[in-house]
Design a protein around this motif. Structure first.
Motif, PDB file in Angstrom:
ATOM      1  N   GLU A  84       0.812  -1.208   0.000  1.00 27.33           N
ATOM      2  CA  GLU A  84       0.000   0.000   0.000  1.00 27.33           C
ATOM      3  C   GLU A  84       0.855   1.273   0.000  1.00 27.33           C
ATOM      4  O   GLU A  84       0.323   2.367  -0.238  1.00 27.33           O
ATOM      5  N   TYR A  85       2.143   1.132   0.265  1.00 28.57           N
ATOM      6  CA  TYR A  85       3.009   2.302   0.427  1.00 28.57           C
ATOM      7  C   TYR A  85       3.879   2.524  -0.812  1.00 28.57           C
ATOM      8  O   TYR A  85       4.208   1.590  -1.555  1.00 28.57           O
ATOM      9  N   ASP A  86       4.263   3.798  -1.017  1.00 24.75           N
ATOM     10  CA  ASP A  86       5.127   4.152  -2.147  1.00 24.75           C
ATOM     11  C   ASP A  86       6.584   3.834  -1.854  1.00 24.75           C
ATOM     12  O   ASP A  86       7.373   3.630  -2.779  1.00 24.75           O
ATOM     13  N   GLU A  87       6.934   3.796  -0.559  1.00 20.37           N
ATOM     14  CA  GLU A  87       8.338   3.592  -0.190  1.00 20.37           C
ATOM     15  C   GLU A  87       8.401   2.924   1.175  1.00 20.37           C
ATOM     16  O   GLU A  87       7.657   3.294   2.095  1.00 20.37           O
ATOM     17  N   VAL A  88       9.282   1.947   1.288  1.00 20.70           N
ATOM     18  CA  VAL A  88       9.534   1.256   2.554  1.00 20.70           C
ATOM     19  C   VAL A  88      10.994   1.480   2.914  1.00 20.70           C
ATOM     20  O   VAL A  88      11.891   1.172   2.122  1.00 20.70           O
ATOM     21  N   LEU A  89      11.241   2.015   4.098  1.00 19.08           N
ATOM     22  CA  LEU A  89      12.606   2.354   4.515  1.00 19.08           C
ATOM     23  C   LEU A  89      13.068   1.457   5.651  1.00 19.08           C
ATOM     24  O   LEU A  89      12.305   1.192   6.584  1.00 19.08           O
ATOM     25  N   LEU A  90      14.324   1.027   5.551  1.00 17.00           N
ATOM     26  CA  LEU A  90      15.014   0.344   6.645  1.00 17.00           C
ATOM     27  C   LEU A  90      16.037   1.321   7.198  1.00 17.00           C
ATOM     28  O   LEU A  90      16.992   1.702   6.514  1.00 17.00           O
ATOM     29  N   ILE A  91      15.860   1.729   8.440  1.00 16.91           N
ATOM     30  CA  ILE A  91      16.730   2.728   9.062  1.00 16.91           C
ATOM     31  C   ILE A  91      17.129   2.202  10.433  1.00 16.91           C
ATOM     32  O   ILE A  91      16.297   1.628  11.145  1.00 16.91           O
ATOM     33  N   LEU A 105      16.483  16.273   1.866  1.00 21.33           N
ATOM     34  CA  LEU A 105      16.841  14.923   1.422  1.00 21.33           C
ATOM     35  C   LEU A 105      15.681  14.271   0.670  1.00 21.33           C
ATOM     36  O   LEU A 105      15.848  13.781  -0.456  1.00 21.33           O
ATOM     37  N   PHE A 106      14.512  14.269   1.269  1.00 20.91           N
ATOM     38  CA  PHE A 106      13.373  13.631   0.616  1.00 20.91           C
ATOM     39  C   PHE A 106      12.945  14.393  -0.637  1.00 20.91           C
ATOM     40  O   PHE A 106      12.583  13.789  -1.655  1.00 20.91           O
ATOM     41  N   ALA A 107      13.000  15.721  -0.573  1.00 18.10           N
ATOM     42  CA  ALA A 107      12.607  16.511  -1.743  1.00 18.10           C
ATOM     43  C   ALA A 107      13.528  16.226  -2.930  1.00 18.10           C
ATOM     44  O   ALA A 107      13.082  16.220  -4.088  1.00 18.10           O
ATOM     45  N   ARG A 108      14.787  15.970  -2.662  1.00 19.53           N
ATOM     46  CA  ARG A 108      15.752  15.707  -3.736  1.00 19.53           C
ATOM     47  C   ARG A 108      15.642  14.292  -4.268  1.00 19.53           C
ATOM     48  O   ARG A 108      15.811  14.038  -5.466  1.00 19.53           O
ATOM     49  N   MET A 109      15.370  13.320  -3.380  1.00 22.16           N
ATOM     50  CA  MET A 109      15.350  11.921  -3.811  1.00 22.16           C
ATOM     51  C   MET A 109      13.996  11.474  -4.366  1.00 22.16           C
ATOM     52  O   MET A 109      13.940  10.530  -5.165  1.00 22.16           O
ATOM     53  N   ASP A 110      12.912  12.108  -3.972  1.00 14.74           N
ATOM     54  CA  ASP A 110      11.579  11.670  -4.405  1.00 14.74           C
ATOM     55  C   ASP A 110      11.430  11.584  -5.928  1.00 14.74           C
ATOM     56  O   ASP A 110      10.841  10.614  -6.440  1.00 14.74           O
ATOM     57  N   PRO A 111      11.917  12.548  -6.696  1.00 11.92           N
ATOM     58  CA  PRO A 111      11.691  12.489  -8.151  1.00 11.92           C
ATOM     59  C   PRO A 111      12.604  11.499  -8.890  1.00 11.92           C
ATOM     60  O   PRO A 111      12.412  11.281 -10.093  1.00 11.92           O
ATOM     61  N   LYS A 112      13.570  10.909  -8.210  1.00  8.71           N
ATOM     62  CA  LYS A 112      14.534  10.033  -8.875  1.00  8.71           C
ATOM     63  C   LYS A 112      13.831   8.794  -9.451  1.00  8.71           C
ATOM     64  O   LYS A 112      13.079   8.113  -8.742  1.00  8.71           O
ATOM     65  N   PRO A 113      14.104   8.455 -10.700  1.00  6.60           N
ATOM     66  CA  PRO A 113      13.492   7.266 -11.325  1.00  6.60           C
ATOM     67  C   PRO A 113      14.270   6.002 -10.980  1.00  6.60           C
ATOM     68  O   PRO A 113      14.932   5.385 -11.820  1.00  6.60           O
ATOM     69  N   ILE A 114      14.195   5.606  -9.709  1.00 12.76           N
ATOM     70  CA  ILE A 114      14.985   4.486  -9.202  1.00 12.76           C
ATOM     71  C   ILE A 114      14.095   3.533  -8.425  1.00 12.76           C
ATOM     72  O   ILE A 114      12.946   3.856  -8.098  1.00 12.76           O
ATOM     73  N   ASP A 115      14.652   2.359  -8.103  1.00 15.70           N
ATOM     74  CA  ASP A 115      13.908   1.343  -7.376  1.00 15.70           C
ATOM     75  C   ASP A 115      14.294   1.267  -5.903  1.00 15.70           C
ATOM     76  O   ASP A 115      13.493   0.819  -5.083  1.00 15.70           O
ATOM     77  N   GLY A 186      20.807  -5.067  -7.781  1.00 16.90           N
ATOM     78  CA  GLY A 186      21.368  -4.438  -8.972  1.00 16.90           C
ATOM     79  C   GLY A 186      21.552  -5.427 -10.109  1.00 16.90           C
ATOM     80  O   GLY A 186      21.255  -5.130 -11.275  1.00 16.90           O
ATOM     81  N   ASP A 187      22.029  -6.630  -9.775  1.00 15.78           N
ATOM     82  CA  ASP A 187      22.219  -7.660 -10.802  1.00 15.78           C
ATOM     83  C   ASP A 187      20.889  -8.121 -11.398  1.00 15.78           C
ATOM     84  O   ASP A 187      20.860  -8.637 -12.524  1.00 15.78           O
ATOM     85  N   LEU A 188      19.806  -7.944 -10.653  1.00 15.31           N
ATOM     86  CA  LEU A 188      18.487  -8.310 -11.169  1.00 15.31           C
ATOM     87  C   LEU A 188      17.882  -7.209 -12.035  1.00 15.31           C
ATOM     88  O   LEU A 188      16.767  -7.367 -12.564  1.00 15.31           O
ATOM     89  N   GLY A 189      18.607  -6.099 -12.161  1.00  9.80           N
ATOM     90  CA  GLY A 189      18.163  -5.029 -13.052  1.00  9.80           C
ATOM     91  C   GLY A 189      17.469  -3.868 -12.376  1.00  9.80           C
ATOM     92  O   GLY A 189      16.974  -2.960 -13.057  1.00  9.80           O
ATOM     93  N   TYR A 190      17.446  -3.834 -11.059  1.00 11.17           N
ATOM     94  CA  TYR A 190      16.800  -2.724 -10.352  1.00 11.17           C
ATOM     95  C   TYR A 190      17.781  -1.558 -10.206  1.00 11.17           C
ATOM     96  O   TYR A 190      18.953  -1.753  -9.866  1.00 11.17           O
ATOM     97  N   ALA A 191      17.273  -0.358 -10.456  1.00 10.18           N
ATOM     98  CA  ALA A 191      18.119   0.836 -10.430  1.00 10.18           C
ATOM     99  C   ALA A 191      18.242   1.372  -9.008  1.00 10.18           C
ATOM    100  O   ALA A 191      17.253   1.410  -8.264  1.00 10.18           O
ATOM    101  N   TRP A 192      19.448   1.776  -8.658  1.00  9.44           N
ATOM    102  CA  TRP A 192      19.677   2.322  -7.317  1.00  9.44           C
ATOM    103  C   TRP A 192      20.560   3.547  -7.385  1.00  9.44           C
ATOM    104  O   TRP A 192      21.251   3.785  -8.380  1.00  9.44           O
ATOM    105  N   GLU A 193      20.553   4.313  -6.305  1.00 11.34           N
ATOM    106  CA  GLU A 193      21.346   5.535  -6.249  1.00 11.34           C
ATOM    107  C   GLU A 193      21.626   5.878  -4.793  1.00 11.34           C
ATOM    108  O   GLU A 193      20.857   5.527  -3.890  1.00 11.34           O
ATOM    109  N   SER A 194      22.731   6.577  -4.586  1.00  5.17           N
ATOM    110  CA  SER A 194      23.083   7.083  -3.264  1.00  5.17           C
ATOM    111  C   SER A 194      22.850   8.590  -3.237  1.00  5.17           C
ATOM    112  O   SER A 194      23.182   9.294  -4.202  1.00  5.17           O
ATOM    113  N   ALA A 195      22.267   9.082  -2.159  1.00  5.75           N
ATOM    114  CA  ALA A 195      22.033  10.522  -2.042  1.00  5.75           C
ATOM    115  C   ALA A 195      23.349  11.298  -2.026  1.00  5.75           C
ATOM    116  O   ALA A 195      23.427  12.418  -2.547  1.00  5.75           O
ATOM    117  N   TYR A 196      24.383  10.698  -1.453  1.00  9.28           N
ATOM    118  CA  TYR A 196      25.709  11.312  -1.401  1.00  9.28           C
ATOM    119  C   TYR A 196      26.704  10.282  -1.925  1.00  9.28           C
ATOM    120  O   TYR A 196      27.356   9.578  -1.152  1.00  9.28           O
TER     121      TYR A 196
END
Length: 568
Positions: A84-91, A105-115, A186-196
């Motif tokens: 039901e959620y757009d994003e699940v975080l492990l912190i 942080l969230f404003a910058r990462m939200d538009p990223k086309p990543i998984d 990543g090997d399965l084809g999902y896109a990822w990114e680091s904020a920094y």
């Protein structure tokens, strides 16, 4: 964006500090649902503090480390609910943040086309620092990983968690979970990114090796580990926790939150160093202020206070103890503690930063509400307290610390302690000490538990005073006259140059083991005797040592070249 957060928490005492609450409060405006996953049971008061901030708490048996906790919590919530959620975080709880807010942080990462994404990533390293072979792949660091709906709602996500084994050690957390997760998806084809991203920095692990640059770049967090990691290792990487402290405070991070977040697992001297505490005063003595807030006593206070119930503070807020008696200096255990022929000049230096400028001493406590203990600078002149500060009483100190239920680890080499009894104490920092002693049966019982005599127990309590204060939420600092500090620092430079010359030029680094002098056995045991009794033989031995040292250095450099070549 609708978000669900699993916030992992571990504390051996089930305590939730204000740094955890600060992070959760910072997340609250951006997150619809927060579940705290506690590896281990929580104190009732801590549970209530959490309930006021978050949506639910999942207390579980402390098994499986991070991977086991997350897998168990995800199973408890269920994939249908998470869908039901757009994003699940492990912190997890291992960082301080936000510096101010997580808004940017969230404003910058939200538009990223990543998984999926994280705050920081670690570069690939060869050989693998944990395994000693192979490659540790580049990976997002696991204290903050966010999964988008595009990954959460897949069989790949479900299969990963169902097959992930429990971590059996910190080693497993890194190798099986943290270092492998990014590569797996990543090997399965999902896109990822680091904020920094690591590519913007010049180190392997930016969160530990360039924390100042991260803060300057707007990163909203810094790692707690900076305050209890090996300080020498950090120094070889040009990292000083005190600089990070100053930067974070300047950016608006609350100092009390920082202290609360590390005080329970950082030794007193390391904590003082990480906070950048040092009380310097002018060289000339100053007239003592007439203030009912300050009391001055001569001689050690512990026996009179804890055995005979003579409160040394009275109505005062701050107590200054003006050294031990002349008899103790001559014949008592203080002579053993100083390990030197104490002269008037050394005693004057010990008193100079505290007793001779009582107005400045009182002002130091007024200016820092968390300051609980002030002791003379552990000088590099005519003493060995920095390397041998426990004076053979470490085992007794550990017994007393355990009996009095003091928190946090003790210093390994140099407790932040009075010198010949000179110190200043805040009443609130030691207020519960009589009750702690009474709880173990009183003074005589504590003597038996410590396995020392009464005079030695007073020394032990000197050595533990900063830890008593730390248990009550207060920090300790050293004090010195400016001139004494300068002279001590200059002597330190020569001592450091002399010591460094006895080792190879390679810097100490993690996973390579402790730094040891190649002649650490011969020199202390027979070196002085041999040079005195048989100088010609000593010369031959020293020549052999020098030859062996050069060969060892050449071998190390050869190995380093091979390792670097393989890494390329």
């Amino acid at each position: 964006m609708r978000r669900f957060v699993f916030f992992l928490l571990y504390d051996p005492d089930g305590y939730v500090d204000s740094a955890v609450l600060h992070t959760l409060n910072g997340l609250r405006p951006h997150v619809e649902h927060i579940m705290v996953v506690s590896n281990g049971f929580l104190q009732q008061e801590s549970r209530e503090r959490l309930d006021a901030v978050i949506d639910e708490v999942f207390e579980r048996e402390n098994v499986g480390f991070d991977s086991g906790a997350y897998r168990s919590a995800i199973g408890r919530v269920g994939y249908a609910k998470l869908a039901e959620y757009d994003e699940v975080l492990l912190i997890n709880y291992t960082f301080f943040g936000p510096i101010t807010t997580f808004d940017e942080l969230f404003a910058r990462m939200d538009p990223k086309p990543i998984d999926f994404w994280g705050l920081t990533d670690h570069v690939a390293v060869s050989p693998h620092p944990m395994l000693g072979k192979g490659i540790m792949p580049e990976h997002l660091q696991s204290y903050w990983i966010a999964f988008r709906k595009s990954l959460v709602n897949t069989a790949d996500f479900r299969d990963y968690w169902s097959s992930l084994p429990n971590g059996m050690s910190y080693h497993d957390v890194i190798t099986v979970f943290e270092a492998a997760l990014t590569r797996h998806f990543g090997d399965l084809g999902y896109a990822w990114e680091s904020a920094y991203p690591a590519e913007n920095y010049s180190v392997n692990n930016v969160s530990m090796e360039q924390p100042l640059l991260l803060l300057e770049d707007g990163c909203p967090m810094f790692k707690r580990r900076l305050y209890f990691h090996d300080l020498v290792d950090l120094d070889t990487r040009d990292v000083a926790a005190s600089e990070v402290t100053a930067k974070a405070l300047a950016l608006g991070f609350p100092r009390d939150v920082l202290i609360d977040g590390v005080i329970r697992r950082t030794p007193a001297r390391a904590l003082s160093t990480g906070l950048g505490l040092l009380h310097l005063v002018a060289d000339a003595p100053a007239a003592a202020p007439e203030s009912p807030r300050l009391a001055l006593r001569t001689g050690r206070i512990w026996r009179d206070w804890l055995r005979d119930a003579h409160d040394p503070f009275g109505e005062a807020e701050v107590l200054v103890v003006d050294g031990v008696t002349e008899d103790e200096l001559r014949d008592g255990p203080a002579a053993e503690y100083t390990n030197t022929n104490l002269d008037d000049n050394q005693l004057a230096r010990a008193r100079g930063g505290i007793v001779d400028r009582l107005g400045d001493t009182l002002a130091a406590f007024d200016q820092d509400a968390r300051l609980g203990v002030l002791v003379p600078l552990a000088e590099h002149r005519a003493g060995t307290r920095l390397g041998h500060g426990w004076r053979g009483l470490e085992a007794a100190a550990k017994r007393v610390s355990t009996a009095l239920r003091l928190i946090g680890p003790l210093e390994r080499y140099a407790p932040l302690a009075p010198f010949v009894g000179v110190a200043a104490y805040r009443a609130a920092a030691l207020a519960d000490l009589p009750a702690r002693v009474e709880a173990v049966g009183g003074w005589d019982s504590l003597v038996r538990l410590a396995e020392v005599d009464e005079a030695e127990l007073e020394l032990v309590l000197d050595l533990l005073a900063a830890d008593v204060a730390k248990t009550n939420g207060f920090v300790a600092s050293e004090a010195a006259r400016r001139g004494d500090f300068v002279r001590s620092s200059q002597v330190l430079q020569y001592k450091f140059a002399d010591a460094s010359a006895r080792f190879g030029p390679e810097q100490r680094a993690p996973f390579l083991g402790p730094l040891e002098h190649p002649n650490s056995f011969i020199r202390p045991l027979v070196g002085d005797w041999l040079r005195t009794k048989a100088p010609s033989t000593a010369k031959v031995v020293l020549q052999g040592e020098e030859s062996a040292r050069k060969k060892l250095g050449a071998a190390k450099r050869a190995v380093t070249r091979v390792v670097k070549k393989k890494g390329r």
